[in-house]
Design a protein around this motif. Structure first.
Motif, PDB file in Angstrom:
ATOM      1  N   VAL A   4     -10.052  58.514  33.767  1.00  0.00           N
ATOM      2  CA  VAL A   4      -9.033  58.480  34.810  1.00  0.00           C
ATOM      3  C   VAL A   4      -9.659  57.932  36.081  1.00  0.00           C
ATOM      4  O   VAL A   4     -10.678  58.447  36.553  1.00  0.00           O
ATOM      5  CB  VAL A   4      -8.456  59.886  35.089  1.00  0.00           C
ATOM      6  N   ASP A   5      -9.067  56.866  36.627  1.00  0.00           N
ATOM      7  CA  ASP A   5      -9.564  56.287  37.868  1.00  0.00           C
ATOM      8  C   ASP A   5      -8.490  55.371  38.426  1.00  0.00           C
ATOM      9  O   ASP A   5      -8.199  54.320  37.852  1.00  0.00           O
ATOM     10  CB  ASP A   5     -10.858  55.514  37.632  1.00  0.00           C
ATOM     11  N   ASN A   6      -7.883  55.761  39.538  1.00  0.00           N
ATOM     12  CA  ASN A   6      -6.805  54.969  40.126  1.00  0.00           C
ATOM     13  C   ASN A   6      -7.253  53.567  40.509  1.00  0.00           C
ATOM     14  O   ASN A   6      -6.460  52.623  40.485  1.00  0.00           O
ATOM     15  CB  ASN A   6      -6.237  55.677  41.359  1.00  0.00           C
ATOM     16  N   LYS A   7      -8.541  53.413  40.851  1.00  0.00           N
ATOM     17  CA  LYS A   7      -9.026  52.119  41.325  1.00  0.00           C
ATOM     18  C   LYS A   7      -9.122  51.080  40.210  1.00  0.00           C
ATOM     19  O   LYS A   7      -9.036  49.885  40.480  1.00  0.00           O
ATOM     20  CB  LYS A   7     -10.399  52.295  41.989  1.00  0.00           C
TER      21      LYS A   7
ATOM     22  N   ALA B 125      -7.488  51.483  36.951  1.00  0.00           N
ATOM     23  CA  ALA B 125      -6.537  51.767  35.872  1.00  0.00           C
ATOM     24  C   ALA B 125      -6.109  50.464  35.194  1.00  0.00           C
ATOM     25  O   ALA B 125      -5.930  49.436  35.846  1.00  0.00           O
ATOM     26  CB  ALA B 125      -5.326  52.500  36.428  1.00  0.00           C
TER      27      ALA B 125
ATOM     28  N   ASP C  45      -4.353  56.032  35.365  1.00  0.00           N
ATOM     29  CA  ASP C  45      -4.237  56.668  36.674  1.00  0.00           C
ATOM     30  C   ASP C  45      -3.815  58.122  36.506  1.00  0.00           C
ATOM     31  O   ASP C  45      -3.516  58.586  35.393  1.00  0.00           O
ATOM     32  CB  ASP C  45      -3.268  55.910  37.578  1.00  0.00           C
ATOM     33  N   ILE C  46      -3.777  58.854  37.601  1.00  0.00           N
ATOM     34  CA  ILE C  46      -3.518  60.287  37.514  1.00  0.00           C
ATOM     35  C   ILE C  46      -2.089  60.587  37.059  1.00  0.00           C
ATOM     36  O   ILE C  46      -1.840  61.604  36.411  1.00  0.00           O
ATOM     37  CB  ILE C  46      -3.828  60.988  38.854  1.00  0.00           C
ATOM     38  N   GLN C  47      -1.151  59.681  37.367  1.00  0.00           N
ATOM     39  CA  GLN C  47       0.222  59.915  36.922  1.00  0.00           C
ATOM     40  C   GLN C  47       0.320  59.872  35.408  1.00  0.00           C
ATOM     41  O   GLN C  47       0.972  60.718  34.777  1.00  0.00           O
ATOM     42  CB  GLN C  47       1.163  58.856  37.537  1.00  0.00           C
ATOM     43  N   GLU C  48      -0.366  58.898  34.800  1.00  0.00           N
ATOM     44  CA  GLU C  48      -0.373  58.818  33.339  1.00  0.00           C
ATOM     45  C   GLU C  48      -1.133  59.998  32.736  1.00  0.00           C
ATOM     46  O   GLU C  48      -0.762  60.501  31.669  1.00  0.00           O
ATOM     47  CB  GLU C  48      -0.997  57.498  32.884  1.00  0.00           C
TER      48      GLU C  48
ATOM     49  N   GLN D 169      -6.539  68.521  43.683  1.00  0.00           N
ATOM     50  CA  GLN D 169      -5.438  67.667  43.277  1.00  0.00           C
ATOM     51  C   GLN D 169      -4.956  68.011  41.870  1.00  0.00           C
ATOM     52  O   GLN D 169      -3.748  68.077  41.612  1.00  0.00           O
ATOM     53  CB  GLN D 169      -5.855  66.194  43.339  1.00  0.00           C
TER      54      GLN D 169
END
Length: 339
Positions: free
Chosen positions: A86-89, A91, A102-105, A129
């Motif tokens: 998991v990493d938004n940067k 994804a 990302d965190i939503q997925e 979070q």
């Protein structure tokens, strides 16, 4: 590699834990088999607890953080089935076949997973979070927090150092990065006598170190050079915590030796200089031979370090006893102590 030298080092190890670390690091250097790294990690209680929890859990397993620590977990724990990172940067990318999401997925598809927080800088924020997103605390492994604890122990937790402390310690911090190790040294001294020579060739790291040490009130001198066996200029590759001397480097930096620069007897030398430890020890040959300072030397940057560095120290001065300790959940941060 000479078997007699390996045997000599083994016989100079001061306890069973050191011998266990030595055997497994040696086998890893010779074979590249990650099971020996996992054995080394299990010599630290938090490492053993984490590995057993991963093996025993039937939940999906997700690594939060696709940086160097997260990727290292994937490589080292190849016997564990991870589902994703998991990493938004980053994804949408992949690492060794694992998707980066990302965190939503994460929330939508892996809400019941065991989440391993692998980021060092923001682990506290990520933990909060995850709780806010509905993840249960018992399903979160905050590895970043455990790394932070190990970082405070590294170089100073060996019990055999305690009765060798002197009233006025002179500490060489080879590869000081941001000054944290110098601060930990001063705490180890209990604030009673202590002077730091902080060696750091990276200009950005020098500024970090200055700010940290100035705020802490520690007596120090910053030496804007790399540790080496002699005075010269070498190519240097700038890479934050992993900045290192390299023929493919993008800048030239000055390097020098402890024997040339130090104007007083040194009592404690720490080296984490990204593979230049052998040359750094050669550059402290006279200081080691004459004053027998306590040594804490990283032995993980090159496969041969695990046998070459203790052997070199033994050749310089034969009355050292060696200890090995490990301070990470991967193949880095193994320290050789000589006392």
């Amino acid at each position: 590699m000479e078997p007699d030298k390996i045997k000599t080092v083994y016989q100079l190890l001061g306890d069973d834990l050191s011998r266990e670390v030595y055997e497994n690091r040696l086998l890893y250097s010779l074979t590249g088999d990650m099971k020996f790294v996992r054995n080394v990690v299990c010599t630290i209680p938090s490492g053993k607890e984490m590995y057993e929890r991963l093996k025993q859990s039937s939940r999906e397993k997700v690594i939060f953080g696709a940086g160097s620590v997260g990727k290292r977990l994937v490589r080292v724990y190849e016997d564990i089935k991870f589902d994703c990172l998991v990493d938004n940067k980053c994804a949408g990318q992949k690492y060794r076949g694992l998707p980066v999401i990302d965190i939503q997925e994460l929330k939508e598809k892996h809400g019941e997973a065991l989440v391993i927080i692998s980021t060092l800088r923001y682990h506290g924020e990520i933990f909060k979070q995850l709780l806010a997103e509905g993840f249960q605390e018992e399903n979160i492994v905050n590895l970043g927090m455990e790394y932070e604890k190990l970082n405070h122990l590294q170089y100073f937790d060996l019990p055999q150092l305690e009765n060798r402390r002197v009233p006025e310690e002179v500490f060489v911090d080879g590869g000081c990065f941001d000054g944290n190790n110098a601060v930990n040294f001063y705490k180890w001294c209990s604030g009673q006598g202590g002077h730091v020579y902080a060696w750091e060739p990276d200009a950005e790291n020098q500024e970090r170190c200055k700010r940290k040490l100035k705020d802490s009130g520690i007596p120090y001198k910053l030496i804007p050079k790399g540790l080496w066996s002699e005075a010269k200029e070498l190519k240097f590759k700038m890479d934050g915590t992993s900045s290192a001397i390299s023929e493919s480097g993008d800048v030239s930096v000055e390097v020098d030796s402890i024997d040339r620069v130090s104007v007083e007897p040194v009592t404690f030398i720490k080296m984490d200089v990204e593979g230049a430890e052998y040359q750094g020890i050669l550059g402290a040959r006279n200081m080691i031979a004459k004053y027998k300072p306590k040594l804490a030397i990283c032995v993980y940057h090159k496969p041969e370090d695990i046998w070459e560095l203790p052997q070199l120290i033994h050749e310089i001065r034969s009355d050292y006893v060696f200890y090995l300790r490990h301070y990470s959940f991967g193949d880095v941060e193994t320290v050789l102590y000589a006392v």
